[in-house]
Design an enzyme around this catalytic site. Structure first.
Site, PDB file in Angstrom:
ATOM      1  N   TYR A  81       0.877  -0.996  -0.214  1.00  0.00           N
ATOM      2  CA  TYR A  81       0.180   0.270   0.190  1.00  0.00           C
ATOM      3  C   TYR A  81       1.194   1.560   0.781  1.00  0.00           C
ATOM      4  CZ  TYR A  81      -3.406   3.486   1.611  1.00  0.00           C
ATOM      5  OH  TYR A  81      -4.537   4.383   2.040  1.00  0.00           O
ATOM      6  N   LYS A  83       4.053   9.070   8.803  1.00  0.00           N
ATOM      7  CA  LYS A  83       3.874   8.648  10.233  1.00  0.00           C
ATOM      8  C   LYS A  83       5.341   9.141  10.765  1.00  0.00           C
ATOM      9  CE  LYS A  83       1.194   5.178   8.290  1.00  0.00           C
ATOM     10  NZ  LYS A  83       0.667   4.440   7.263  1.00  0.00           N
ATOM     11  N   ASP A 125       9.493   2.974  -0.182  1.00  0.00           N
ATOM     12  CA  ASP A 125       8.069   3.289   0.315  1.00  0.00           C
ATOM     13  C   ASP A 125       8.501   3.339   1.383  1.00  0.00           C
ATOM     14  OD1 ASP A 125       6.062   4.279   1.741  1.00  0.00           O
ATOM     15  OD2 ASP A 125       4.499   3.828   0.628  1.00  0.00           O
TER      16      ASP A 125
HETATM   17  C1  LIG Z   1       0.749   4.827   5.985  1.00  0.00           C
HETATM   18  C2  LIG Z   1       0.635   4.316   4.117  1.00  0.00           C
HETATM   19  C3  LIG Z   1       1.328   4.795   3.660  1.00  0.00           C
HETATM   20  C4  LIG Z   1       0.031   6.164   3.440  1.00  0.00           C
HETATM   21  O1  LIG Z   1       0.694   7.193   3.847  1.00  0.00           O
HETATM   22  P1  LIG Z   1      -0.862   8.757   4.570  1.00  0.00           P
HETATM   23  O2  LIG Z   1      -0.077   9.765   5.625  1.00  0.00           O
HETATM   24  O3  LIG Z   1      -1.875   7.242   5.199  1.00  0.00           O
HETATM   25  O4  LIG Z   1      -1.164   8.832   3.466  1.00  0.00           O
HETATM   26  C5  LIG Z   1       2.612   5.258   1.696  1.00  0.00           C
HETATM   27  N1  LIG Z   1       2.770   4.419   2.501  1.00  0.00           N
HETATM   28  C6  LIG Z   1       2.821   3.592   3.331  1.00  0.00           C
HETATM   29  C7  LIG Z   1       3.890   1.753   3.359  1.00  0.00           C
HETATM   30  C8  LIG Z   1       2.133   3.386   4.833  1.00  0.00           C
HETATM   31  O5  LIG Z   1       2.333   2.257   6.262  1.00  0.00           O
END
Ligand SMILES: *Cc1c(COP(=O)(O)O)cnc(C)c1O
Length: 430
Positions: A144, A267, A239
């Site tokens: 994701y 995060k 990511d």
């Molecule tokens: C949480 C997450 C996102 C999205 O971040 P948001 O701040 O919710 O838009 C993208 N990539 C990874 C791996 C994530 O865990």
């Protein structure tokens, strides 16, 4: 346990907000029932509006590695707020946070601050396409990357069904430039680069997956990605929105020893405020406007409150690293949970890197989405509610990672293992 106020609050919210929540994972859809409404949080605890206290293993889905309402982070936010909450003009604190990020993640020579992980991955993809002049992006099933249209394909926990695209409103045209492969599949990636050597702008992945539950990369998989993207002048994007400052201060790239061309963070980097970042080699990032021609902007980007919270969090993690302690208590939790299941004759796979982990109700190790998908969601839901009734707040899906914070104590861990043990021993094992 009384959760009446939460149930009523959810009924009210559903009249006002689609599904009652501002992000779908919060609605408990995968486990049924009504979500807790939170009054406040402190250290490793959440307090709901019925006055119940829970040991929190979600940590706002990752950011709260130092625990909730850390006094120094709260103080940094309050002191900053009293001087104004947004200027639409540069501040020195932005450079300070950028320096902290670049020092932690040396593959990021330049970094741009944004407000969400979604924005970070969306922007990184745009830059990769702009720099290479190519359209196609490779992603992996079950990873994701936020709700970016082109990446909302086979996107793991948030959209746990497969299909292209995952959401109405994402056009086929958009998703057609996304190539979806299985995680850890070296042959598939070789095949794509053999067939379309000059078409791939970028390969994006979670270097440790959190969003189909915790799934580790094999070293050959990461190495193959690095070699092929290098050879074909594609941009390798890690990511690390979840893994950055979590699996190690330098993220998964420090643990696995592989340098991507670009990295996205979110995060933890925002310390619980809306802040994320993307960056990479200067030769790539200097294409971002106004240094270069690839457009990307944000009214609240580098917001002072978010920047102050993020910088204070990184300083605390750098100056008094909790990672050894996190490893110790996370290993205790992992071993305790899997032993408790095994003692009751229940087959599970506990997969972990540092303080992120998932207990899969699965007969076999999980290495990609097809193997994750064979997990027993009903068993997970029963386990989730059983622990909830013992004041333990676990992620509400089999396909999410749980997070341990620096504030969790050995007593919290023991209490959690005992609760799991009593659940498993009351469970039919076939
Ligand atoms: C949480 C997450 C996102 C999205 O971040 P948001 O701040 O919710 O838009 C993208 N990539 C990874 C791996 C994530 O865990």
């Amino acid at each position: 346990m009384n959760r009446e106020h939460s149930i009523r609050a959810f009924q009210r919210a559903r009249q006002l907000i689609p599904g009652g929540v501002n992000s779908p994972a919060r609605a408990f859809g995968a486990v049924g029932g009504s979500p807790l409404f939170i009054e406040r949080a402190e250290a490793q605890y959440l307090f709901d509006i019925d006055g119940n206290r829970y040991i929190d293993y979600i940590g706002s889905w990752g950011p709260m590695i130092l625990g909730h309402a850390h006094p120094q982070v709260v103080d940094a936010i309050c002191r900053t707020a009293s001087r104004g909450t947004s200027f639409g003009a540069p501040t020195e604190m932005e450079s300070h946070l950028a320096e902290l990020i670049i020092a932690a993640v040396p593959s990021m020579e330049r970094v741009r601050l944004v407000s969400s992980g979604t924005e970070a991955t969306m922007s990184a993809i745009r830059v990769a396409r702009g720099v290479t002049g190519r359209d196609k992006v490779i992603k992996f099933s079950g990873c994701y990357h936020g709700h970016v249209d082109s990446l909302l394909v086979a996107a793991g926990s948030a959209a746990a069904t497969l299909g292209v695209p995952d959401s109405p409103g994402v056009t086929l045209g958009t998703s057609q430039d996304t190539i979806v492969l299985n995680y850890n599949d070296c042959d598939a990636i070789r095949h794509v680069f053999d067939e379309q050597p000059n078409a791939i702008a970028a390969v994006i992945l979670e270097p440790v997956v959190g969003n189909m539950g915790t799934v580790l990369p094999t070293q050959p998989f990461l190495r193959t990605l690095r070699e092929l993207t290098h050879k074909h002048n594609s941009v390798l994007i890690f990511d690390e929105v979840m893994t950055g400052f979590r699996v190690a201060y330098g993220g998964a790239q420090a643990v696995w020893g592989i340098e991507p061309d670009m990295t996205t963070l979110g995060k933890i980097v925002g310390g619980g405020m809306p802040l994320a970042a993307y960056g990479g080699r200067a030769s790539i990032m200097d294409n971002v406007m106004p240094a270069g021609k690839v457009y990307q902007a944000g009214t609240l980007s580098g917001n002072p409150l978010a920047t102050a919270a993020g910088a204070k969090t990184l300083e605390l993690l750098r100056d008094d690293p909790p990672y050894d302690y996190l490893e110790t208590i996370s290993a205790q939790l992992a071993n305790g949970l899997s032993q408790a299941a095994a003692d009751a004759g229940i087959r599970t796979q506990l997969q972990r890197v540092g303080s992120m982990m998932t207990l899969f109700f699965n007969d076999n190790p999980v290495s990609d989405w097809p193997s994750a998908d064979r997990s027993d969601r009903k068993r997970f839901a029963a386990y989730f509610w059983s622990l909830m009734d013992k004041n333990i707040y676990m992620p509400c899906s089999q396909f999410e990672a749980l997070f341990v914070s620096a504030k969790h104590t050995p007593e919290d861990i023991r209490h959690t293992i005992d609760a799991a043990r009593s659940h498993f021993s009351s469970m039919p094992n076939h």
